[in-house]
Design a protein around this motif. Structure first.
Motif, mmCIF file in Angstrom:
data_model
loop_
_atom_site.group_PDB
_atom_site.id
_atom_site.type_symbol
_atom_site.label_atom_id
_atom_site.label_comp_id
_atom_site.label_asym_id
_atom_site.label_seq_id
_atom_site.Cartn_x
_atom_site.Cartn_y
_atom_site.Cartn_z
ATOM 1 N N ALA A 91 26.522 31.932 -66.844
ATOM 2 C CA ALA A 91 26.430 30.475 -66.665
ATOM 3 C C ALA A 91 25.805 29.835 -67.903
ATOM 4 O O ALA A 91 26.320 28.837 -68.422
ATOM 5 N N ASP A 92 24.722 30.415 -68.369
ATOM 6 C CA ASP A 92 24.070 29.892 -69.571
ATOM 7 C C ASP A 92 25.000 29.955 -70.778
ATOM 8 O O ASP A 92 25.089 29.004 -71.552
ATOM 9 N N ARG A 93 25.695 31.084 -70.943
ATOM 10 C CA ARG A 93 26.619 31.237 -72.067
ATOM 11 C C ARG A 93 27.761 30.220 -71.986
ATOM 12 O O ARG A 93 28.125 29.605 -72.986
ATOM 13 N N GLN A 94 28.308 30.061 -70.790
ATOM 14 C CA GLN A 94 29.455 29.163 -70.646
ATOM 15 C C GLN A 94 29.047 27.714 -70.883
ATOM 16 O O GLN A 94 29.775 26.963 -71.543
ATOM 17 N N ILE A 95 27.916 27.313 -70.377
ATOM 18 C CA ILE A 95 27.448 25.941 -70.596
ATOM 19 C C ILE A 95 27.188 25.718 -72.080
ATOM 20 O O ILE A 95 27.589 24.697 -72.637
ATOM 21 N N GLY B 291 35.879 39.082 -60.722
ATOM 22 C CA GLY B 291 36.440 38.800 -62.041
ATOM 23 C C GLY B 291 35.426 38.502 -63.132
ATOM 24 O O GLY B 291 35.768 38.450 -64.299
ATOM 25 N N GLY B 292 34.168 38.254 -62.768
ATOM 26 C CA GLY B 292 33.121 38.057 -63.758
ATOM 27 C C GLY B 292 33.234 36.803 -64.600
ATOM 28 O O GLY B 292 32.689 36.756 -65.702
ATOM 29 N N LYS B 293 33.938 35.803 -64.116
ATOM 30 C CA LYS B 293 34.078 34.544 -64.871
ATOM 31 C C LYS B 293 33.956 33.376 -63.900
ATOM 32 O O LYS B 293 34.367 33.458 -62.748
ATOM 33 N N TYR B 294 33.421 32.287 -64.424
ATOM 34 C CA TYR B 294 33.402 31.047 -63.652
ATOM 35 C C TYR B 294 34.722 30.328 -63.845
ATOM 36 O O TYR B 294 35.285 30.333 -64.933
ATOM 37 N N LYS B 295 35.196 29.742 -62.795
ATOM 38 C CA LYS B 295 36.414 28.938 -62.862
ATOM 39 C C LYS B 295 35.990 27.474 -62.887
ATOM 40 O O LYS B 295 35.577 26.918 -61.876
ATOM 41 N N ILE B 296 36.077 26.891 -64.081
ATOM 42 C CA ILE B 296 35.631 25.518 -64.285
ATOM 43 C C ILE B 296 36.849 24.641 -64.507
ATOM 44 O O ILE B 296 37.650 24.900 -65.418
ATOM 45 N N SER B 297 36.978 23.608 -63.706
ATOM 46 C CA SER B 297 38.095 22.672 -63.907
ATOM 47 C C SER B 297 37.653 21.594 -64.889
ATOM 48 O O SER B 297 36.501 21.184 -64.906
ATOM 49 N N ALA B 298 38.579 21.155 -65.697
ATOM 50 C CA ALA B 298 38.282 20.120 -66.711
ATOM 51 C C ALA B 298 38.590 18.752 -66.132
ATOM 52 O O ALA B 298 39.608 18.151 -66.425
#
Length: 182
Positions: free
Chosen positions: A46-50, A174-181
């Motif tokens: 989460a920190d990395r993705q943000i 899957g180890g990933k967040y699914k973030i919609s734009a």
């Protein structure tokens, strides 16, 4: 960080839903949600993705604010020597720059908040599944947070084991967040 902690508290509260007052207190575990959010794989992701999604823009906004503050200081130094017309033009330019920074900052904050909410929801789901799975596998009747109890001995701490379960659930999804734009 606070949002993640609140999401973790909500997830752990869901884990306690398995417990009813009519049951005798059985095996109890205490979970530190701050450690889960900072030390688990989904918390780190989460920190990395943000940071990767918003870090560059945040730094640009911070630099724009620093540049604007310098412009204001320069104007304040030069204002007494400027003509009324020049002073008015500079004030107008500074006002437009300030409004632009405010508008960009608000838009950035909204995007960051939407992203954080999406991440919190997904993290909450992972932690809830992990707590339930851990409790069922290990015979726990109740898992509470360190914020929910003023004191518990270290023997009740299940944080490390729950972090491992959170990581396992996270990887299985899957180890990933699914973030919609949006």
């Amino acid at each position: 960080m606070i949002r993640k902690t609140l999401a973790m508290l909500a997830a752990v509260a869901l884990c306690t839903a398995l417990y009813t007052p009519a049951q005798a207190a059985g095996k109890i575990g205490v979970l530190n949600p701050v450690r889960v959010s900072t030390q688990s794989d989904p918390g780190k992701e989460a920190d990395r993705q943000i940071e990767s999604s918003l870090g560059k823009e945040r730094k640009q906004l911070e630099q724009q604010q620093i540049d604007f503050d310098k412009q204001v200081k320069d104007f304040e130094k030069q204002a007494p020597a400027l003509s009324d017309k020049a002073r008015g033009e500079r004030q107008e330019k500074l006002q437009k720059t300030f409004q632009d920074i405010q508008t960009r900052g608000s838009a950035f904050a909204q995007r960051a908040q939407r992203m954080q909410q999406q991440i919190d929801q997904q993290m909450n789901e992972v932690v809830t599944v992990a707590c339930r799975s851990f409790a069922e596998k290990n015979g726990y009747d109740l898992i509470i947070t360190t914020q929910a109890t003023p004191y518990a001995t270290a023997s009740y701490d299940v944080t490390e084991a729950v972090i491992k379960e959170v990581n396992s659930v996270w990887k299985s999804r899957g180890g990933k967040y699914k973030i919609s734009a949006k």
